[in-house]
Design a protein around this motif. Structure first.
Motif, mmCIF file in Angstrom:
data_model
loop_
_atom_site.group_PDB
_atom_site.id
_atom_site.type_symbol
_atom_site.label_atom_id
_atom_site.label_comp_id
_atom_site.label_asym_id
_atom_site.label_seq_id
_atom_site.Cartn_x
_atom_site.Cartn_y
_atom_site.Cartn_z
ATOM 1 N N VAL A 15 -0.222 -1.593 4.747
ATOM 2 C CA VAL A 15 -1.444 -2.155 4.185
ATOM 3 C C VAL A 15 -1.609 -3.550 4.759
ATOM 4 C CG1 VAL A 15 -1.328 -0.847 2.029
ATOM 5 C CG2 VAL A 15 -0.264 -3.115 2.165
ATOM 6 N N TRP A 16 -2.830 -4.105 4.603
ATOM 7 C CA TRP A 16 -3.127 -5.487 4.989
ATOM 8 C C TRP A 16 -3.672 -6.179 3.757
ATOM 9 C CZ3 TRP A 16 -2.994 -7.285 10.253
ATOM 10 C CH2 TRP A 16 -2.564 -6.308 11.164
ATOM 11 N N LEU A 17 -2.912 -7.140 3.183
ATOM 12 C CA LEU A 17 -3.306 -7.720 1.895
ATOM 13 C C LEU A 17 -3.062 -9.227 1.766
ATOM 14 C CD1 LEU A 17 -1.960 -4.955 -0.507
ATOM 15 C CD2 LEU A 17 -4.333 -5.487 -0.087
ATOM 16 N N PRO A 18 -3.511 -10.158 2.512
ATOM 17 C CA PRO A 18 -4.045 -9.989 3.857
ATOM 18 C C PRO A 18 -2.953 -9.927 4.916
ATOM 19 C CG PRO A 18 -4.155 -12.287 3.236
ATOM 20 C CD PRO A 18 -3.556 -11.552 2.066
ATOM 21 N N VAL A 19 -1.705 -10.248 4.483
ATOM 22 C CA VAL A 19 -0.585 -10.145 5.420
ATOM 23 C C VAL A 19 -0.211 -8.678 5.589
ATOM 24 C CG1 VAL A 19 1.832 -10.775 5.802
ATOM 25 C CG2 VAL A 19 0.274 -12.411 4.748
ATOM 26 N N PRO A 20 -0.006 -8.199 6.806
ATOM 27 C CA PRO A 20 0.388 -6.815 6.990
ATOM 28 C C PRO A 20 1.778 -6.538 6.442
ATOM 29 C CG PRO A 20 0.540 -7.995 9.074
ATOM 30 C CD PRO A 20 -0.113 -8.926 8.096
ATOM 31 N N VAL A 21 1.919 -5.419 5.747
ATOM 32 C CA VAL A 21 3.195 -5.015 5.143
ATOM 33 C C VAL A 21 3.444 -3.555 5.487
ATOM 34 C CG1 VAL A 21 4.507 -4.723 3.002
ATOM 35 C CG2 VAL A 21 2.910 -6.648 3.237
ATOM 36 N N MET A 22 4.680 -3.244 5.910
ATOM 37 C CA MET A 22 5.040 -1.864 6.226
ATOM 38 C C MET A 22 6.309 -1.475 5.473
ATOM 39 S SD MET A 22 5.895 -0.016 9.925
ATOM 40 C CE MET A 22 4.163 0.183 10.417
ATOM 41 N N ILE A 23 6.317 -0.249 4.949
ATOM 42 C CA ILE A 23 7.505 0.378 4.390
ATOM 43 C C ILE A 23 7.720 1.691 5.140
ATOM 44 C CG2 ILE A 23 7.137 -0.690 2.135
ATOM 45 C CD1 ILE A 23 6.038 1.985 1.143
ATOM 46 N N TRP A 24 8.846 2.376 4.864
ATOM 47 C CA TRP A 24 9.166 3.565 5.657
ATOM 48 C C TRP A 24 9.634 4.714 4.786
ATOM 49 C CZ3 TRP A 24 11.014 -1.399 6.738
ATOM 50 C CH2 TRP A 24 10.356 -2.040 7.789
ATOM 51 N N PHE A 25 9.221 5.903 5.171
ATOM 52 C CA PHE A 25 9.662 7.150 4.557
ATOM 53 C C PHE A 25 10.506 7.885 5.589
ATOM 54 C CE2 PHE A 25 5.624 5.932 2.782
ATOM 55 C CZ PHE A 25 5.659 6.280 1.437
ATOM 56 N N VAL A 26 11.715 8.258 5.215
ATOM 57 C CA VAL A 26 12.607 8.978 6.126
ATOM 58 C C VAL A 26 12.809 10.379 5.562
ATOM 59 C CG1 VAL A 26 14.850 8.996 7.274
ATOM 60 C CG2 VAL A 26 13.718 6.818 6.766
ATOM 61 N N LYS A 27 12.428 11.371 6.347
ATOM 62 C CA LYS A 27 12.442 12.759 5.896
ATOM 63 C C LYS A 27 13.662 13.488 6.448
ATOM 64 C CE LYS A 27 9.621 17.007 6.204
ATOM 65 N NZ LYS A 27 8.362 17.571 6.769
ATOM 66 N N ILE A 32 13.534 12.851 0.658
ATOM 67 C CA ILE A 32 12.930 11.648 1.217
ATOM 68 C C ILE A 32 13.730 10.415 0.805
ATOM 69 C CG2 ILE A 32 10.865 10.173 1.237
ATOM 70 C CD1 ILE A 32 10.501 12.859 2.655
ATOM 71 N N THR A 33 13.963 9.542 1.767
ATOM 72 C CA THR A 33 14.504 8.216 1.500
ATOM 73 C C THR A 33 13.403 7.202 1.773
ATOM 74 O OG1 THR A 33 16.794 8.806 2.027
ATOM 75 C CG2 THR A 33 16.191 6.478 2.223
ATOM 76 N N LEU A 34 13.132 6.350 0.801
ATOM 77 C CA LEU A 34 12.143 5.291 0.957
ATOM 78 C C LEU A 34 12.871 4.000 1.309
ATOM 79 C CD1 LEU A 34 9.133 4.405 0.625
ATOM 80 C CD2 LEU A 34 9.699 3.847 -1.750
ATOM 81 N N VAL A 35 12.445 3.348 2.377
ATOM 82 C CA VAL A 35 13.038 2.080 2.773
ATOM 83 C C VAL A 35 12.028 0.972 2.484
ATOM 84 C CG1 VAL A 35 14.052 0.725 4.644
ATOM 85 C CG2 VAL A 35 14.432 3.200 4.545
ATOM 86 N N ASP A 36 12.379 0.114 1.551
ATOM 87 C CA ASP A 36 11.602 -1.016 1.051
ATOM 88 C C ASP A 36 10.506 -0.588 0.073
ATOM 89 O OD1 ASP A 36 13.039 -3.146 1.944
ATOM 90 O OD2 ASP A 36 11.742 -3.643 3.603
ATOM 91 N N GLY A 37 10.110 -1.574 -0.744
ATOM 92 C CA GLY A 37 9.165 -1.297 -1.816
ATOM 93 C C GLY A 37 7.835 -2.004 -1.687
ATOM 94 N N GLY A 38 7.595 -2.668 -0.569
ATOM 95 C CA GLY A 38 6.273 -3.216 -0.288
ATOM 96 C C GLY A 38 5.689 -4.058 -1.402
ATOM 97 N N VAL A 39 4.370 -3.969 -1.542
ATOM 98 C CA VAL A 39 3.631 -4.702 -2.565
ATOM 99 C C VAL A 39 3.011 -3.713 -3.536
ATOM 100 C CG1 VAL A 39 3.185 -6.734 -1.153
ATOM 101 C CG2 VAL A 39 1.630 -4.802 -1.002
ATOM 102 N N LEU A 40 2.738 -4.184 -4.749
ATOM 103 C CA LEU A 40 2.300 -3.294 -5.827
ATOM 104 C C LEU A 40 1.082 -2.442 -5.457
ATOM 105 C CD1 LEU A 40 2.644 -2.260 -8.683
ATOM 106 C CD2 LEU A 40 1.364 -4.266 -9.500
#
Length: 226
Positions: A15-27, A32-40
């Motif tokens: 997402v861009w809020l306004p800083v770009p943030v990325m999280i990852w899904f590993v299948k 599924i493993t989620l890496v990081d929890g980003g922003v609400l």
């Protein structure tokens, strides 16, 4: 949230809020493993991805690179929706996540915004020798005391959290205002020279190919001649 497949096993949600943030899904076959929890505001996109894109696969675990606010934002609703899913993070980060320590105490002037504390019983310390869904953790302190990156050897991709950023199509240093010890963080970046991953995914934002070829450019003279 935009969802994009990066490699055979790894998807990036951004997402861009306004800083770009990325999280990852590993299948993996197990789930599924989620890496990081980003922003609400990413929660609705995460929930939809887990229920639709990855339908039929359970969420097995959450791995955190560290505990800054923009990496743990979805944890409150995620814990409510998936109370049995373990959240794993380096032991050095746990006091900051529970609220018993503040990142502001690490360096005068470091930015630290409020984030709801995570109950300590929900957190599990990463085991450095373990592999999680094909992801090997590597401790990379400096940006924060317990900052950790995760390398997926089969896909040759490093999920680098805030070890680096990526702007203007090039690998860049982590954001100085949020980095407790820039020199230590840059030294930790030598993990690129060890692993030489084909892809390096940064939380802010995007994927750099052959990032180890750009690493030396980021170093100050004293570190460059280490």
């Amino acid at each position: 949230m935009k969802l994009q497949q990066l490699t055979p096993h790894v998807w990036g949600g951004s997402v861009w809020l306004p800083v770009p943030v990325m999280i990852w899904f590993v299948k993996e076959e197990e789930g599924i493993t989620l890496v990081d929890g980003g922003v609400l505001p990413m929660w609705e996109g995460v929930r939809k991805a887990l229920q639709e894109t990855f339908a039929g696969l359970p969420l097995r675990r959450v791995l955190l690179t560290h505990g800054h606010q923009d990496h743990i934002g979805i944890l409150p609703p995620l814990i409510e929706a998936y109370p049995e899913v373990p959240i794993l993070v380096h032991s050095e980060e746990i006091p900051f996540l529970t609220g018993s320590r503040s990142y502001r105490s690490l360096r005068e002037g470091v930015w630290a915004r409020y984030a709801p504390p995570v109950p300590e019983e929900k957190l599990t310390a990463l085991r450095p020798e373990a592999s999680y869904a094909g992801l090997q953790p590597y401790w990379t302190p400096g940006h924060s005391p317990g900052h950790t990156v995760f390398y997926h050897e089969a896909d040759d991709i490093l999920l680098a959290g805030d070890l680096f950023t990526r702007y203007f199509g090039r690998l860049q240093r982590p954001i100085a205002g949020f980095t407790a010890d820039m020199d230590l963080s840059l030294r930790s970046g030598s993990i690129l020279e060890k692993l030489k991953p084909k892809y390096t995914a940064s939380a802010h934002l995007g994927v750099t190919r052959d990032a180890h070829l750009q690493y030396a450019r980021l170093l100050p003279p004293l570190l460059a001649g280490r």
